[in-house]
Design an enzyme around this catalytic site. Structure first.
Site, short mmCIF file in Angstrom:
data_model
loop_
_atom_site.label_atom_id
_atom_site.label_comp_id
_atom_site.label_asym_id
_atom_site.label_seq_id
_atom_site.Cartn_x
_atom_site.Cartn_y
_atom_site.Cartn_z
N ASP A 84 0.82 -1.22 0.00
CA ASP A 84 0.00 0.00 0.00
C ASP A 84 0.85 1.27 0.00
O ASP A 84 0.31 2.38 -0.08
CB ASP A 84 -0.94 0.00 1.21
CG ASP A 84 -2.00 -1.08 1.08
OD1 ASP A 84 -2.28 -1.52 -0.06
OD2 ASP A 84 -2.54 -1.52 2.11
N LYS A 101 -5.82 -2.63 -7.43
CA LYS A 101 -6.17 -2.01 -6.14
C LYS A 101 -7.36 -1.08 -6.36
O LYS A 101 -8.05 -1.18 -7.37
CB LYS A 101 -4.95 -1.27 -5.59
CG LYS A 101 -3.82 -2.20 -5.18
CD LYS A 101 -4.25 -3.04 -4.00
CE LYS A 101 -3.21 -4.06 -3.61
NZ LYS A 101 -3.71 -5.03 -2.65
C1 S3P Z 1 -5.20 -5.78 2.96
C2 S3P Z 1 -4.38 -6.47 2.14
C3 S3P Z 1 -3.75 -5.91 0.95
C4 S3P Z 1 -3.78 -4.38 0.99
C5 S3P Z 1 -5.11 -3.84 1.40
C6 S3P Z 1 -5.49 -4.34 2.78
C7 S3P Z 1 -5.82 -6.47 4.10
O1 S3P Z 1 -4.44 -6.34 -0.17
O2 S3P Z 1 -3.42 -3.87 -0.26
O3 S3P Z 1 -5.09 -2.42 1.46
O4 S3P Z 1 -6.32 -5.81 5.03
O5 S3P Z 1 -5.80 -7.70 4.11
P1 S3P Z 1 -4.13 -7.79 -0.85
O6 S3P Z 1 -4.36 -8.78 0.18
O7 S3P Z 1 -5.09 -7.89 -1.97
O8 S3P Z 1 -2.71 -7.68 -1.29
#
Ligand code: S3P
Length: 708
Positions: A319, A346
């Site tokens: 992020d 995203k």
């Molecule tokens: C998150 C996981 C990440 C991140 C998102 C929050 C989470 O995504 O980018 O902002 O809380 O599990 P991904 O699991 O798709 O990488």
């Protein structure tokens, strides 16, 4: 002597808050979550849970600190009325789908335009494999979809991408259904779910595997213990402030306190270190099973070096790539980010969004299939950027825009509230503080006091001088600041208007230059105090506000107020108002001419387009794009005229603090000025009134939860 430092706090961690809400709703008994994020994402999750019959309170804006969830057991949710709208939240929809897979009911999940483009097969695939039934309702692979849960089988899932959302969805489904599960991820992703589940009594086994990282829940218990925890500050939010500190060069003077520093989240730090902006973690402690610390950027050179990051590092900073890209734009050399293909799915296609926006403001940026190449520059950067409905894109460019040499407008700053309510306000505050601090250390020589000037301070009256351009928020802010501090409010503009009115009454075609001191004496302009508010008297009677604002006054007031005789005549009258405990003097030359010794000098400004928008609203006209452009153009020409005129030009005093109010509402402006005044009075300016985290039982036995 080092100037005083500033400590700030950021809102609670989004990932942890989301998990706490959903797992709290599956627990047996009441959970209490302190410090939860009240951003749009968790609020959407909370609302969805409420529709599933879960009693949950404390998530509303301005509500007390603790969120309470009345958990009634693993499979206690009830059929929802209507669709569950997760708005912008990918974490919300995916984690909730996992938990729903174990509930014996049917629900429809949907979201906003941005969420409707994000891939859902990565979770619906394994959930179907476990036994849940999923139907896409509009287009395959995206929301809205209908999910019917119930009895599930355990699986071993080998994921192609390192995704904490996928992993968590599968773990929540397995725990909800009471079946064993194993997830293999190619690289280790954030482990908040594992930590929280362990704290609730679930045995979680994890470790390195031949091809990545494996997580196993062999035998989930029949019930989960409720949560009693405090959510740490979000590292992903803190990253924006750390980046700003690195760009502004304020080095170890800015601390972001009580931030989660779980090692699966802090991958940005080694990259920052390589760029020449090290971050010190101090006061390490553990809260709710998560490592927490205070973060300080070390070194104050402001000079950054280009960096290369590859796929191994990406999951730990997934992020933070937007803010890293923005830092790269200001680093020496060409930075290369690769292995970040996940960024394309995203809240926006972040690779495309970053490249497009960087180019728009004059940075050379090349889009790679799975990353970016960015050539750093120290040239001025300016332009309008698009947020693409993505909070982190908006905030990353907001940080850049809040540094010297940048004039960046963001089309939709409001999107920041998804994860960081109050972001713009906080950014403006740190910026104002830094302005004050740097002026404090390099304060220019004070202008010599003219004889006869009633010295602010020597008469015991604290003078706060607020100057600024039209539409910058001066009048509203000055009145509110005066109210809060209990000071008088001098509205110098009203005096110039009264004189204009008086002269017009005498001769409707005022011949500029033909005004003599005797003419002005004859008007007998005086100030009458009504408590702290000021009224103007002329020739013995009070001048109504309406008369001061009449159209005929508007059209000539700027000509009249540029006359030497008029300014001279009103000078003593204004200075004599510095009586009593304090005065907030508002105008265009308060800090430069009228009160050169003011204790605090603030100069308000805002982007011409925003000032134009405010002006139009004030006049009751719709602020459409064409009107805004037209009015902004008028304001710019007026600024030029005002700042280049020889008599009392509109200039910022050398020792005034600049407050950019572009992204601030009147309340935020007032708070910033009040804090600034108090800070200057006390020399230490602190932000962050949040109460100390309450002492709570960690969800994971302490110690030992820190680094893994
Ligand atoms: C998150 C996981 C990440 C991140 C998102 C929050 C989470 O995504 O980018 O902002 O809380 O599990 P991904 O699991 O798709 O990488």
């Amino acid at each position: 002597m080092r100037p005083a430092g500033l400590s700030v706090r950021v809102p609670g961690d989004k990932s942890i808050t989301q998990r706490a809400l959903i797992l709290g709703a599956m627990a047996d008994g009441g959970s209490r979550i302190g410090g939860a994020l009240r951003g749009a994402d968790p609020v959407a999750t909370g609302r969805a849970l409420a529709r599933l019959g879960v009693e949950i309170d404390g998530l509303g804006a301005g509500e007390e600190q603790v969120v309470r969830i009345a958990g009634r057991g693993l499979r206690s949710w009830t059929s929802p009325t209507g669709t569950l709208d997760l708005c912008n939240s990918g974490t919300g929809v995916r984690l909730l789908a996992g938990a729903l897979a174990a509930q014996p009911l049917t629900a429809v999940l949907t979201g906003d335009e941005s969420l409707s483009r994000r891939p859902m097969d990565r979770i619906t695939g394994p959930l179907r494999q476990m036994g849940a039934s999923v139907q896409y309702l509009e287009r395959p692979g995206v929301v809205p979809f209908r999910i019917t849960g119930g009895r599930l089988d355990g699986i071993r899932h080998e994921g192609r991408v390192a995704s904490a959302q996928v992993k968590s969805a599968i773990l929540f489904a397995a725990v909800g259904a009471g079946v064993g599960v194993e997830v293999l991820e190619p690289r280790r992703s954030r482990d908040h779910s594992e930590r929280m589940l362990e704290g609730m009594g679930v045995e979680v086994m994890e470790g390195a595997a031949a091809e990545g990282w494996t997580i196993r829940v062999p035998e989930p218990p029949p019930r989960l213990s409720p949560l009693q925890m405090h959510v740490p500050g979000d590292f992903s939010s803190a990253a924006f402030l750390l980046a700003w500190a690195a760009l502004a060069g304020c080095g170890d003077l800015l601390a972001v306190e009580a931030v989660g520093v779980n090692p699966t989240r802090t991958g940005l730090l080694p990259a920052l270190d390589r760029m020449g902006a090290g971050v010190r973690i101090q006061g390490r402690r553990t809260t709710g099973g998560e490592a927490v610390g205070d973060l300080v950027v070390t070194g104050d050179s402001g000079a950054l070096r280009a960096v290369a990051v590859g796929e191994d590092e990406i999951p730990g900073m997934i992020d933070e790539v937007p803010i890293l890209a923005v830092l790269a734009a200001r680093a020496e050399g060409t930075s290369r980010i690769t292995g970040a293909g996940e960024l394309r799915v995203k809240e926006s296609d972040r690779i495309a969004a970053l490249a497009t926006n960087l180019r728009r403001i004059g940075v050379r940026a090349e889009e790679l299939g799975d990353g970016l190449e960015i050539e750093g520059t120290d040239a001025p950067l300016a332009g309008v950027v698009e947020s693409f409905h993505d909070h982190r894109i908006a905030m990353a460019f907001g940080v850049l825009g809040a540094t010297a040499g940048c004039d960046i407008q963001i089309d939709d700053p409001g999107t920041a509230s998804v994860s960081f309510p109050g972001f713009w306000d906080l950014l403006a505050r740190v910026r104002t503080w830094w302005e004050a601090m740097s002026h404090g250390t390099r304060r220019p020589p004070q202008p010599a006091r003219e004889p006869g000037v009633s010295a602010a301070g020597s008469a015991g009256c604290t003078v706060v001088a607020i100057d600024g351009s039209a539409g910058s928020g001066k009048s509203t802010t000055a009145a509110a600041v005066a109210g809060q501090l209990g000071y008088r409010h001098l509205d110098s503009g009203a005096l110039y208007r009264a004189v204009t009115l008086g002269l017009l009454d005498r001769d409707p075609s005022i011949a500029a230059g033909a005004v003599t001191p005797a003419d002005l004496e004859a008007l007998d302009v005086a100030i009458e105090w009504d408590g702290r508010a000021m009224a103007v008297r002329m020739r013995g009677s009070r001048v109504p506000e309406k008369a001061l604002r009449a159209a005929r006054v508007n059209s000539v007031v700027s000509t009249v107020s540029a006359l030497a005789a008029v300014r001279e005549h009103l000078l003593e009258l204004q200075r004599a108002t510095a009586e009593g405990p304090g005065l907030v003097a508002e105008g265009r030359d308060m800090g430069t001419v009228v009160f050169p010794d003011a204790v605090a000098k603030i100069y308000l400004d805002a982007h011409p387009r925003e000032r134009a928008r405010r002006r139009l609203l004030q006049r009751g006209e719709p602020p459409d794009a064409a009107k805004i452009e037209e009015e902004a153009h008028r304001l710019k020409s007026r600024d030029e005229r005002d700042s280049s005129r020889s008599l009392a030009p509109l200039v910022r005093a050398g020792d005034a603090v600049l407050l950019d109010t572009t992204h601030m509402d009147p309340k935020a402006q007032t708070e910033a000025v009040v804090r600034l005044v108090r800070g200057l009075e006390g020399s230490l300016f602190q932000y962050g009134d949040e109460p100390e985290p309450e002492k709570v039982r960690g969800v994971r036995p302490e110690p030992g939860a820190g680094g893994s």
